[in-house]
Design a protein around this motif. Structure first.
Motif, PDB file in Angstrom:
ATOM      1  N   PRO A  47       0.820  -1.215   0.000  1.00 24.97           N
ATOM      2  CA  PRO A  47       0.000   0.000   0.000  1.00 24.97           C
ATOM      3  C   PRO A  47       0.853   1.264   0.000  1.00 24.97           C
ATOM      4  CG  PRO A  47      -0.790  -1.572   1.646  1.00 24.97           C
ATOM      5  CD  PRO A  47       0.524  -2.091   1.156  1.00 24.97           C
ATOM      6  N   GLU A  48       0.256   2.353  -0.445  1.00 22.55           N
ATOM      7  CA  GLU A  48       0.975   3.633  -0.465  1.00 22.55           C
ATOM      8  C   GLU A  48       1.308   4.109   0.943  1.00 22.55           C
ATOM      9  OE1 GLU A  48       0.165   6.845  -3.243  1.00 22.55           O
ATOM     10  OE2 GLU A  48      -1.563   5.682  -3.963  1.00 22.55           O
ATOM     11  N   GLY A  49       2.460   4.745   1.071  1.00 22.81           N
ATOM     12  CA  GLY A  49       2.799   5.426   2.313  1.00 22.81           C
ATOM     13  C   GLY A  49       3.332   4.549   3.432  1.00 22.81           C
ATOM     14  N   ILE A  50       3.808   3.331   3.111  1.00 26.00           N
ATOM     15  CA  ILE A  50       4.283   2.446   4.183  1.00 26.00           C
ATOM     16  C   ILE A  50       5.801   2.319   4.214  1.00 26.00           C
ATOM     17  CG2 ILE A  50       2.133   1.130   4.217  1.00 26.00           C
ATOM     18  CD1 ILE A  50       3.591  -1.078   2.654  1.00 26.00           C
ATOM     19  N   SER A 216       2.413  -1.016  11.907  1.00 26.03           N
ATOM     20  CA  SER A 216       1.578  -1.126  13.106  1.00 26.03           C
ATOM     21  C   SER A 216       1.142   0.277  13.536  1.00 26.03           C
ATOM     22  CB  SER A 216       2.365  -1.787  14.233  1.00 26.03           C
ATOM     23  OG  SER A 216       3.423  -0.935  14.660  1.00 26.03           O
ATOM     24  N   GLU A 217       0.057   0.350  14.297  1.00 30.30           N
ATOM     25  CA  GLU A 217      -0.392   1.660  14.787  1.00 30.30           C
ATOM     26  C   GLU A 217       0.682   2.309  15.652  1.00 30.30           C
ATOM     27  OE1 GLU A 217      -4.213   1.663  16.613  1.00 30.30           O
ATOM     28  OE2 GLU A 217      -5.257   0.923  14.824  1.00 30.30           O
ATOM     29  N   THR A 218       1.430   1.486  16.384  1.00 33.86           N
ATOM     30  CA  THR A 218       2.508   2.017  17.236  1.00 33.86           C
ATOM     31  C   THR A 218       3.583   2.695  16.380  1.00 33.86           C
ATOM     32  OG1 THR A 218       2.144   0.293  18.887  1.00 33.86           O
ATOM     33  CG2 THR A 218       4.257   1.433  18.953  1.00 33.86           C
ATOM     34  N   ALA A 219       3.950   2.053  15.261  1.00 36.65           N
ATOM     35  CA  ALA A 219       4.971   2.640  14.379  1.00 36.65           C
ATOM     36  C   ALA A 219       4.467   3.943  13.766  1.00 36.65           C
ATOM     37  CB  ALA A 219       5.343   1.649  13.284  1.00 36.65           C
ATOM     38  N   VAL A 220       3.206   3.966  13.348  1.00 36.09           N
ATOM     39  CA  VAL A 220       2.629   5.190  12.765  1.00 36.09           C
ATOM     40  C   VAL A 220       2.624   6.308  13.805  1.00 36.09           C
ATOM     41  CG1 VAL A 220       0.561   6.245  11.773  1.00 36.09           C
ATOM     42  CG2 VAL A 220       1.235   3.943  11.072  1.00 36.09           C
ATOM     43  N   GLU A 221       2.235   5.979  15.031  1.00 36.14           N
ATOM     44  CA  GLU A 221       2.220   6.982  16.099  1.00 36.14           C
ATOM     45  C   GLU A 221       3.622   7.537  16.352  1.00 36.14           C
ATOM     46  OE1 GLU A 221       0.391   5.499  19.629  1.00 36.14           O
ATOM     47  OE2 GLU A 221      -1.513   5.043  18.644  1.00 36.14           O
ATOM     48  N   THR A 222       4.613   6.658  16.390  1.00 37.17           N
ATOM     49  CA  THR A 222       5.996   7.088  16.626  1.00 37.17           C
ATOM     50  C   THR A 222       6.456   8.065  15.546  1.00 37.17           C
ATOM     51  OG1 THR A 222       6.548   5.005  17.732  1.00 37.17           O
ATOM     52  CG2 THR A 222       8.385   6.297  16.845  1.00 37.17           C
ATOM     53  N   LEU A 223       6.158   7.733  14.285  1.00 40.14           N
ATOM     54  CA  LEU A 223       6.579   8.592  13.177  1.00 40.14           C
ATOM     55  C   LEU A 223       5.793   9.900  13.146  1.00 40.14           C
ATOM     56  CD1 LEU A 223       6.992   5.798  10.485  1.00 40.14           C
ATOM     57  CD2 LEU A 223       8.820   7.160  11.505  1.00 40.14           C
ATOM     58  N   LEU A 239      -5.376   9.574  14.084  1.00 33.83           N
ATOM     59  CA  LEU A 239      -4.747   9.501  12.766  1.00 33.83           C
ATOM     60  C   LEU A 239      -4.148   8.122  12.506  1.00 33.83           C
ATOM     61  CD1 LEU A 239      -3.023  13.001  12.695  1.00 33.83           C
ATOM     62  CD2 LEU A 239      -4.793  12.207  11.106  1.00 33.83           C
ATOM     63  N   SER A 240      -3.534   7.549  13.526  1.00 31.81           N
ATOM     64  CA  SER A 240      -2.944   6.213  13.342  1.00 31.81           C
ATOM     65  C   SER A 240      -4.030   5.163  13.114  1.00 31.81           C
ATOM     66  CB  SER A 240      -2.077   5.831  14.544  1.00 31.81           C
ATOM     67  OG  SER A 240      -2.855   5.684  15.707  1.00 31.81           O
ATOM     68  N   GLU A 241      -5.197   5.358  13.733  1.00 29.63           N
ATOM     69  CA  GLU A 241      -6.298   4.404  13.575  1.00 29.63           C
ATOM     70  C   GLU A 241      -6.915   4.461  12.180  1.00 29.63           C
ATOM     71  OE1 GLU A 241      -8.938   5.478  16.696  1.00 29.63           O
ATOM     72  OE2 GLU A 241      -7.693   4.611  18.290  1.00 29.63           O
ATOM     73  N   ILE A 242      -7.030   5.667  11.609  1.00 30.16           N
ATOM     74  CA  ILE A 242      -7.744   5.794  10.322  1.00 30.16           C
ATOM     75  C   ILE A 242      -6.816   5.734   9.114  1.00 30.16           C
ATOM     76  CG2 ILE A 242      -9.568   7.164  11.405  1.00 30.16           C
ATOM     77  CD1 ILE A 242      -8.413   9.644  10.085  1.00 30.16           C
ATOM     78  N   SER A 243      -5.516   5.659   9.350  1.00 32.86           N
ATOM     79  CA  SER A 243      -4.587   5.680   8.212  1.00 32.86           C
ATOM     80  C   SER A 243      -4.216   4.289   7.707  1.00 32.86           C
ATOM     81  CB  SER A 243      -3.311   6.443   8.589  1.00 32.86           C
ATOM     82  OG  SER A 243      -2.660   5.816   9.676  1.00 32.86           O
ATOM     83  N   ALA A 244      -4.752   3.247   8.335  1.00 30.53           N
ATOM     84  CA  ALA A 244      -4.569   1.863   7.854  1.00 30.53           C
ATOM     85  C   ALA A 244      -3.102   1.476   7.685  1.00 30.53           C
ATOM     86  CB  ALA A 244      -5.318   1.670   6.535  1.00 30.53           C
TER      87      ALA A 244
END
Length: 355
Positions: A47-50, A216-223, A239-244
């Motif tokens: 997926p895009e953005g990972i 993971s949501e944790t990684a998205v939150e960290t970034l 944001l981490s929850e809705i960004s898949a």
């Protein structure tokens, strides 16, 4: 949401020294190099953005700097941001790395070139409105042959990153295929794809596959905390929850006020049959005010419907019908140039009726 534009940390894949959540993919590439079994073409998909492009640049920098006589000493692809190779690739000036992506349209290219010739900078508002071509041009693809035909600056690797291979028409894709069929010695092609199912089977068959997974949501939150330090903890969680699992998507949402759009949609759905018509109309008016607003609203509306489907225990079939109708209407709006505001009103109204 707290903070302002000055607090934002701007970091593109080309300049990003940090990659979270893709350690397995990094290890695959590192081990292939260490074992002297590195395939000349890799299809990096997901997926895009990972982090696909970030990984491609990271691996390119590593190959352009690593000592092949000391393979056993390397346990990571990481290169410090102050290393000469990092700085060269970040500035798009390394002689052994070529990056291919959609260029600006002919009209906007002329604007940029004129500004460069006059020693002027384009105004920020004008920069925002610059448009890119629909496809990577076949003439640009053909420049790869000339690039790969030259010897590297230190008899090392010549590397091409295509971001993304999805952005090609039939002519461009066939031009890439010819290069993949007869790759020169010590040439590496890194093809980034958000949707590999649409690629020519012959392109896929000539590449080693590296499929990256959502973060993971944790990684998205960290970034998010690193790149958008002005966000509140609550905003970061939402944001981490809705960004898949996509940090790219999460950053775009943070910068485009998606949280308020998502909150408005959720409030309308929660209100159900008690929704206020004025609020629905005001939401759709704002959401259809620009293409950027519309596509973001479209995306978030589908997310809200999907969330309702997952939570519904008694009668999810009705919500599934709304989901399918929404997809059909969005497709028709695109193909038939229908009134986008009316389409949004129709879908949100249907959702409110059953919520």
């Amino acid at each position: 949401m707290e903070g302002d534009a000055e607090e934002r940390v701007s970091c593109t894949p080309q300049t990003n020294p940090q990659l979270l959540g893709q350690e397995e993919a990094e290890e695959v590439l590192l081990n292939a190099w260490k074992n002297n079994s590195l395939h000349n073409s890799w299809l990096i998909s997901g997926p895009e953005g990972i982090g696909k492009a970030t990984l491609a640049y990271r691996f390119a920098r590593f190959l352009l700097s690593a000592d092949e006589g000391k393979r056993e000493e390397y346990d990571s692809l990481v290169l410090p941001a102050d290393a000469p190779v990092f700085r060269l690739t970040a500035n798009d000036s390394h002689p052994d790395l070529k990056v291919l992506e959609r260029d600006f349209t002919e009209t906007d290219r002329k604007k940029i070139l004129k500004a460069l010739r006059n020693g002027e900078a384009l105004p920020e508002e004008e920069k925002k409105n610059l448009k890119k071509s629909s496809f990577i041009r076949v003439d640009d693809v053909r420049t790869i042959n000339e690039f790969l035909s030259k010897r590297s600056s230190n008899d090392g690797w010549r590397i091409v990153i295509i971001d993304s291979i999805d952005d090609m028409n039939a002519a461009s894709a066939n031009a890439v295929l010819k290069i993949l069929e007869e790759p020169p010695h010590k040439a590496l092609m890194l093809l980034i794809s958000h949707n590999p199912g649409r690629l020519l089977p012959t392109i896929k068959s000539r590449c080693a596959k590296l499929n990256l997974h959502p973060l993971s949501e944790t990684a998205v939150e960290t970034l998010l905390k690193k790149f958008r330090p002005g966000l509140t903890d609550k905003d970061v969680r939402t944001l981490s929850e809705i960004s898949a699992g996509s940090i790219g998507k999460a950053l775009a949402y943070a910068d485009n006020d998606a949280l308020s759009v998502y909150a408005s949609l959720t409030a309308l759905a929660d209100a159900g049959k008690s929704y206020r018509l004025g609020e629905l109309l005001a939401f759709c008016e704002t959401a259809a005010a620009s293409e950027e607003n519309y596509y973001q609203a479209q995306e978030l509306l589908l997310k809200v419907i999907a969330e309702r489907i997952r939570k519904e225990r008694k009668n999810p079939e009705v919500l599934v019908e709304i989901w399918e109708k929404a997809l059909r209407l969005f497709d028709e709006a695109e193909r038939l140039n229908m009134d986008k505001k009316q389409i949004l009103q129709n879908i949100v109204y249907n959702l409110c009726k059953v919520s």
